[in-house]
Design a protein around this motif. Sequence first.
Motif, PDB file in Angstrom:
ATOM      1  N   MET A   1       0.833  -1.208   0.000  1.00 48.08           N
ATOM      2  CA  MET A   1       0.000   0.000   0.000  1.00 48.08           C
ATOM      3  C   MET A   1       0.868   1.258   0.000  1.00 48.08           C
ATOM      4  O   MET A   1       0.623   2.181  -0.750  1.00 48.08           O
ATOM      5  CB  MET A   1      -0.899  -0.017   1.236  1.00 48.08           C
ATOM      6  N   PHE A   3       3.743   1.442  -1.123  1.00 47.92           N
ATOM      7  CA  PHE A   3       4.364   1.536  -2.433  1.00 47.92           C
ATOM      8  C   PHE A   3       3.433   2.237  -3.417  1.00 47.92           C
ATOM      9  O   PHE A   3       3.858   3.076  -4.196  1.00 47.92           O
ATOM     10  CB  PHE A   3       4.705   0.136  -2.952  1.00 47.92           C
ATOM     11  N   LEU A   4       2.130   1.887  -3.342  1.00 51.68           N
ATOM     12  CA  LEU A   4       1.171   2.486  -4.261  1.00 51.68           C
ATOM     13  C   LEU A   4       1.054   3.986  -4.023  1.00 51.68           C
ATOM     14  O   LEU A   4       0.980   4.770  -4.956  1.00 51.68           O
ATOM     15  CB  LEU A   4      -0.191   1.809  -4.107  1.00 51.68           C
ATOM     16  N   ARG A   7       3.925   5.581  -5.425  1.00 46.59           N
ATOM     17  CA  ARG A   7       3.789   5.683  -6.882  1.00 46.59           C
ATOM     18  C   ARG A   7       2.895   6.853  -7.266  1.00 46.59           C
ATOM     19  O   ARG A   7       3.155   7.567  -8.232  1.00 46.59           O
ATOM     20  CB  ARG A   7       3.200   4.385  -7.451  1.00 46.59           C
ATOM     21  N   THR A   8       1.806   7.056  -6.491  1.00 44.07           N
ATOM     22  CA  THR A   8       0.901   8.164  -6.800  1.00 44.07           C
ATOM     23  C   THR A   8       1.644   9.488  -6.705  1.00 44.07           C
ATOM     24  O   THR A   8       1.523  10.350  -7.576  1.00 44.07           O
ATOM     25  CB  THR A   8      -0.289   8.174  -5.826  1.00 44.07           C
ATOM     26  N   LEU A  11       4.168   9.812  -9.472  1.00 41.45           N
ATOM     27  CA  LEU A  11       3.491  10.105 -10.720  1.00 41.45           C
ATOM     28  C   LEU A  11       3.068  11.572 -10.763  1.00 41.45           C
ATOM     29  O   LEU A  11       3.200  12.248 -11.785  1.00 41.45           O
ATOM     30  CB  LEU A  11       2.265   9.208 -10.847  1.00 41.45           C
ATOM     31  N   LYS A  14       5.991  13.671 -11.437  1.00 40.05           N
ATOM     32  CA  LYS A  14       6.391  13.469 -12.828  1.00 40.05           C
ATOM     33  C   LYS A  14       5.509  14.273 -13.776  1.00 40.05           C
ATOM     34  O   LYS A  14       5.997  14.930 -14.687  1.00 40.05           O
ATOM     35  CB  LYS A  14       6.244  11.982 -13.153  1.00 40.05           C
ATOM     36  N   GLY A 337      -8.672   0.174 -15.371  1.00 40.34           N
ATOM     37  CA  GLY A 337      -9.153  -0.240 -14.055  1.00 40.34           C
ATOM     38  C   GLY A 337      -9.121   0.819 -12.968  1.00 40.34           C
ATOM     39  O   GLY A 337      -9.415   0.518 -11.813  1.00 40.34           O
ATOM     40  N   ALA A 338      -8.787   2.079 -13.304  1.00 43.02           N
ATOM     41  CA  ALA A 338      -8.785   3.104 -12.268  1.00 43.02           C
ATOM     42  C   ALA A 338     -10.217   3.435 -11.869  1.00 43.02           C
ATOM     43  O   ALA A 338     -11.085   3.607 -12.730  1.00 43.02           O
ATOM     44  CB  ALA A 338      -8.094   4.364 -12.786  1.00 43.02           C
ATOM     45  N   LYS A 339     -10.450   3.492 -10.552  1.00 45.53           N
ATOM     46  CA  LYS A 339     -11.764   3.915 -10.078  1.00 45.53           C
ATOM     47  C   LYS A 339     -11.808   5.444 -10.098  1.00 45.53           C
ATOM     48  O   LYS A 339     -10.782   6.105 -10.173  1.00 45.53           O
ATOM     49  CB  LYS A 339     -11.990   3.416  -8.650  1.00 45.53           C
ATOM     50  N   GLN A 346      -5.255  11.047  -7.857  1.00 38.00           N
ATOM     51  CA  GLN A 346      -4.113  11.396  -8.693  1.00 38.00           C
ATOM     52  C   GLN A 346      -4.019  12.910  -8.918  1.00 38.00           C
ATOM     53  O   GLN A 346      -2.950  13.503  -8.775  1.00 38.00           O
ATOM     54  CB  GLN A 346      -4.242  10.684 -10.036  1.00 38.00           C
TER      55      GLN A 346
ATOM     56  N   SER B  81     -14.817  -1.015 -12.495  1.00 38.17           N
ATOM     57  CA  SER B  81     -13.396  -0.652 -12.517  1.00 38.17           C
ATOM     58  C   SER B  81     -12.538  -1.807 -12.018  1.00 38.17           C
ATOM     59  O   SER B  81     -11.492  -2.117 -12.591  1.00 38.17           O
ATOM     60  CB  SER B  81     -13.155   0.580 -11.634  1.00 38.17           C
ATOM     61  N   ARG B  84     -12.313  -4.435 -14.665  1.00 34.83           N
ATOM     62  CA  ARG B  84     -11.382  -4.010 -15.727  1.00 34.83           C
ATOM     63  C   ARG B  84      -9.934  -4.173 -15.266  1.00 34.83           C
ATOM     64  O   ARG B  84      -9.071  -4.599 -16.016  1.00 34.83           O
ATOM     65  CB  ARG B  84     -11.632  -2.545 -16.106  1.00 34.83           C
ATOM     66  N   ALA B  85      -9.708  -3.808 -14.019  1.00 35.13           N
ATOM     67  CA  ALA B  85      -8.342  -3.860 -13.506  1.00 35.13           C
ATOM     68  C   ALA B  85      -7.848  -5.303 -13.405  1.00 35.13           C
ATOM     69  O   ALA B  85      -6.674  -5.571 -13.626  1.00 35.13           O
ATOM     70  CB  ALA B  85      -8.269  -3.172 -12.150  1.00 35.13           C
ATOM     71  N   TYR B 112      -1.261  -1.815 -10.878  1.00 35.03           N
ATOM     72  CA  TYR B 112      -1.298  -0.699  -9.946  1.00 35.03           C
ATOM     73  C   TYR B 112      -2.730  -0.443  -9.492  1.00 35.03           C
ATOM     74  O   TYR B 112      -2.994  -0.187  -8.309  1.00 35.03           O
ATOM     75  CB  TYR B 112      -0.688   0.473 -10.703  1.00 35.03           C
ATOM     76  N   TYR B 113      -3.678  -0.552 -10.406  1.00 36.09           N
ATOM     77  CA  TYR B 113      -5.065  -0.283 -10.036  1.00 36.09           C
ATOM     78  C   TYR B 113      -5.751  -1.486  -9.403  1.00 36.09           C
ATOM     79  O   TYR B 113      -6.885  -1.401  -8.962  1.00 36.09           O
ATOM     80  CB  TYR B 113      -5.849   0.215 -11.251  1.00 36.09           C
TER      81      TYR B 113
END
Lengths: 441, 225
Positions: A1, A3-4, A7-8, A11, A14, A337-339, A346, B81, B84-85, B112-113
């Motif tokens: 978690m 790590f995620l 990453r956010t 990102l 970036k 797959g992003a909710k 983000q 979602s 899909r992920a 990631y998602y």
Amino acid sequence: MTFLWFRTWQLGVKSLLLHPLRSLLTVLGIFIGTASVIWLLAIGEGISRKAQEQIESLGANNIIVRSIKPPSEVTEGMGRLLSYGILRNDYERLHETIPTVERILPIREMRRRFGFSSRMVDGRLVGCTPQYAEVTRLEVDRGRFISDGDLRDRHNYCVLAADLATRLFPFEDPIGRSVRVERDYYVVLGVMKPRAPSAGIGGSLAAQEFDNDVYIPITTLWNRIGDTVFTARSGSFEAEQIELSQITLRVDEVKNVLETADLVKETLERYHRIKDYGVTVPLELLEQARTTRLMFIIFMGLIAAISLLVGGIGIMNIMLATVTERTREIGIRRALGAKRGDIIRQFLVETIVLSTVGGITGVLGGLTVGPVLRLILAALEKTTPQVMAQLPEIIRTATPVIVPWSIPLAFGISVTIGIIFGLYPARRAAAMDPIEALRHE
Amino acid sequence: MTSAACVQDVTKEYRMDGGTVRALRGVSLEVPEGDYVAIMGPSGSGKSTLLNLLGCLDRPTSGRIMLGDKDVTRASDDQLSEIRASRIGFVFQSYNLIPQLTVLENIEVPLYYQGRFASDDRRRCLELAEMVGLSDRLKHRPTQLSGGQQQRVAIARSLANDPYFMLADEPTGNLDSVTAAEILELLVELNHNGKTIIMVTHETDIGRQAKRIIQLKDGMILEKE
């Protein structure tokens, strides 16, 4: 978690670095807002603290009555000899009738030239009593102040203020030497310690300075110089007759000050046909100054809040543009797959990064208020001395005092503004239909 | 044998200002695991709509859609979602890589998602990159790659989450014929290795690469080959 989350953030940074200038300008908006909160509050605090110090140096227990020259309409037809101001009788009356008065000092002062050997220095001759030093919080540096005996015997003794002493006696020890005032000579008894100027009194705004004073027993002054002062003005002589320049009363307790002040005013009113005196109550001034300070803080805070708001609008503007520009990316992420929540997070992370960077640099910028303001004032002094000369002295000389709570406040507001103004663009990004977003060119 | 996707009598209507557009009028379709289906038809035939429904980007007006053993017909936005992920791999005509990410990072996005990322995920992504022949380009940005290479990255990305099936929407539409042939070859190879592929195309030549073709016209299935 973790790590995620990492990453956010990674990102977000970036994406921001993809448009360095745009991000920099957005940060600049928040930077200015944050720094201005700290700056304006520091400047306001500096000025009001200085004003308060000056008023406090008058003494919260004191009431000051000063002779004021009446306006010329009133004095017309009074002849060459202009007689006004507080009288020795006033002093006696105040001395005897008001029980809450602990100390009462009669003072007579005038501009004079002081001489020693071939040196001449302009200054203020102050006739006073031994209590003067105590009530006005002057301290003796060397030698001694005027004593009751000097007062009774009308000795030709004087005590010098620090600055005047060093100018009149740059090489010699002044104590025991004689200072010349017109045709009289006064033996120097002592030298005072330097003292900061106090607030103006008797309706004058200029600060009262103690640097160029020469103190002599008031009885000596009456005896040697008298009440009448001659001044040569445009070819004609003018004479002013003033018995006392000032009476300083010290009240026994602070809670009695306002009441006593009213009594003093009533007593004087009864015996003065024209308003040729002014009553200053430092305590009143102090309370006024406190109100002014509060107004100042609110006012400055308002200006700062506006600039932060502008910064926030800047963030919102940029984020809306970014969201539109990255519609396709949002579509891709949603397809992968992003909710909605992921998309909000983000974009929110990006605004938080922007506003936090702005907030941190803004705080650092805010802390530079002292040296930077000094530089600005010095630069103004050099380029436009006339404008600077018109500024009140208190503004020219005030040093900003950083208000400690303004730092977390400014930082907190900037980050909060970032989040609030970032939320709408982020939600808008998340609300997009992924199919539409994917089709976006 | 379980099916990767099962569509039962699905309709889809869109409300426009003028009235209702019926994009799909009762489509039934079953895609078994390991299948390679080409959905073909002229524009306006409803193939994009069907693709969106299979890809869980949209919900049907009526009918039922099963992906594996999951009924996705009435799933919420967040549930879609998640599916899909975890269960769908998209390959788009215009590659749709994220420009600020490197090749490897692009492949990792679906994982990631999923809300997880373990060390063997990284190894898996490296294997996928190798499989599509891009292990020497891991640190490159999409803009530094050719169209064919970008599509290879997209294919690797679509497989990162081990999906029920790969949904390829005109995967060769933006490529020259030589590169297109390479990509199609890669798809056939993946299918040989057991991957289920659903491809949408309007070119008959490309459709022939699949095991079977489903022809759509006016929102209905015409024939099955």
